[in-house]
Design a protein around this motif. Structure first.
Motif, PDB file in Angstrom:
ATOM      1  N   ASN A 237      61.140 -31.705  24.033  1.00 15.26           N
ATOM      2  CA  ASN A 237      61.297 -31.773  22.582  1.00 15.26           C
ATOM      3  C   ASN A 237      62.745 -31.575  22.133  1.00 15.26           C
ATOM      4  N   THR A 238      63.683 -31.860  23.027  1.00 15.02           N
ATOM      5  CA  THR A 238      65.085 -31.596  22.714  1.00 15.02           C
ATOM      6  C   THR A 238      65.566 -32.405  21.521  1.00 15.02           C
ATOM      7  N   LEU A 239      65.237 -33.675  21.456  1.00  8.25           N
ATOM      8  CA  LEU A 239      65.705 -34.506  20.352  1.00  8.25           C
ATOM      9  C   LEU A 239      65.174 -33.987  19.015  1.00  8.25           C
ATOM     10  N   LEU A 240      63.928 -33.553  19.002  1.00  8.49           N
ATOM     11  CA  LEU A 240      63.349 -32.984  17.789  1.00  8.49           C
ATOM     12  C   LEU A 240      64.152 -31.770  17.333  1.00  8.49           C
ATOM     13  N   PHE A 241      64.537 -30.912  18.290  1.00 10.89           N
ATOM     14  CA  PHE A 241      65.247 -29.690  17.918  1.00 10.89           C
ATOM     15  C   PHE A 241      66.729 -29.939  17.652  1.00 10.89           C
ATOM     16  N   MET A 242      67.290 -30.991  18.185  1.00 11.65           N
ATOM     17  CA  MET A 242      68.620 -31.392  17.737  1.00 11.65           C
ATOM     18  C   MET A 242      68.601 -31.647  16.233  1.00 11.65           C
ATOM     19  N   ASN A 243      67.542 -32.320  15.779  1.00 10.11           N
ATOM     20  CA  ASN A 243      67.415 -32.612  14.349  1.00 10.11           C
ATOM     21  C   ASN A 243      67.168 -31.340  13.540  1.00 10.11           C
ATOM     22  N   PHE A 244      66.392 -30.417  14.102  1.00  9.04           N
ATOM     23  CA  PHE A 244      66.168 -29.136  13.432  1.00  9.04           C
ATOM     24  C   PHE A 244      67.476 -28.373  13.257  1.00  9.04           C
ATOM     25  N   TRP A 245      68.261 -28.251  14.327  1.00  9.33           N
ATOM     26  CA  TRP A 245      69.519 -27.509  14.223  1.00  9.33           C
ATOM     27  C   TRP A 245      70.497 -28.192  13.270  1.00  9.33           C
TER      28      TRP A 245
END
Length: 283
Positions: free
Chosen positions: A130-138
């Motif tokens: 889920n790294t891409l999702l959390f890149m967007n979160f950060w």
């Protein structure tokens, strides 16, 4: 405004409107909406602790997580668990574009903040990639700027039983450094930061935001977000500080809610189980 002549303080939100739904008296209506006539005292904002904490959830509105978060918001002022007992807080969701009302927090209505969704697949560790999702979160955290108000940013999963008072105690000796907390060293290799509860100093988060592209260029595709963020921060010179008691996690050392020292316990995916763990930890 006044609800009744002798009531100058009153509430108007979803739950109160439901309570007064059958009341059609014109005296209890304003702007074509029904108001409750229950008198309230003035809102007293909680004093900040030290070190100060900005705590966040990333949640899915169409999942079990929403009931856990709403349960926290339904507690009285003596409740000292979850992200809403932090000095600042925010709930992020990518599955509904508009801000969804979750309840009333210490500073008023709590609504989700939208961030851009992204696909999630299986990681090389057989967890969520889920790294891409959390890149967007950060990225959303970066532009909201709320993290700048506090000494530490905490990213906690909704099914993690967070105890902010213990968090402050654990983090008070790690102040003044560009660092983050690693929480599990059960297997061979360096200690890692588990994603259930991530603690990053404001200096460490600023370092990431200033060098975001370097971390996005890493081979992150097979990784979960916690592995990516840990590798990213270390590559940027943010110091890892190991604390094996920081989180009681069943995915590492176990979640004993009665151990008397952990700042978070994970996972408790049912509202009743979540509350049982909180009460066991705070007896």
């Amino acid at each position: 405004y006044k609800c009744l002549a002798n009531h100058t303080e009153f509430s108007h939100h979803h739950q109160c409107a439901m309570e007064a739904k059958a009341n059609t008296s014109e005296e209890c209506r304003y702007n074509s909406k029904t108001w409750t006539c229950r008198e309230l005292g003035p809102r007293t904002l909680p004093s900040w602790g030290w070190p100060s904490l900005f705590c966040t959830h990333v949640m899915r509105l169409h999942s079990y997580e929403v009931n856990i978060v709403k349960l926290q918001l339904q507690q009285d002022q003596t409740f000292r668990g979850g992200i809403f007992a932090c000095d600042q807080y925010a709930v992020y969701a990518s599955d509904v574009a508009g801000g969804t009302l979750l309840g009333m927090g210490p500073y008023g209505p709590v609504r989700t903040r939208w961030f851009r969704s992204a696909p999630v697949w299986r990681s090389s560790d057989n967890t969520a990639a889920n790294t891409l999702l959390f890149m967007n979160f950060w990225e959303a955290v970066r532009w909201d700027l709320q993290y700048k108000c506090c000494n530490w940013t905490i990213k906690a999963d909704p099914d993690a039983v967070l105890l902010p008072d213990r968090l402050r105690n654990a983090l008070s000796s790690r102040m003044g450094f560009t660092n983050f907390i690693t929480t599990c060293k059960k297997w061979y290799g360096p200690a890692i930061m588990y994603g259930a509860t991530e603690a990053i100093s404001t200096q460490g988060l600023e370092r990431y935001f200033s060098n975001e592209n370097a971390c996005r260029s890493m081979p992150w595709q097979p990784w979960g977000e916690d592995k990516w963020m840990g590798i990213c921060l270390k590559a940027l010179g943010v110091s890892p500080v190991f604390d094996g008691g920081f989180v009681g996690d069943n995915l590492c050392y176990g979640a004993n809610c009665q151990n008397g020292h952990s700042s978070s316990y994970h996972p408790f995916k049912d509202p009743n189980a979540w509350m049982w763990c909180y009460r066991s930890a705070t007896r």
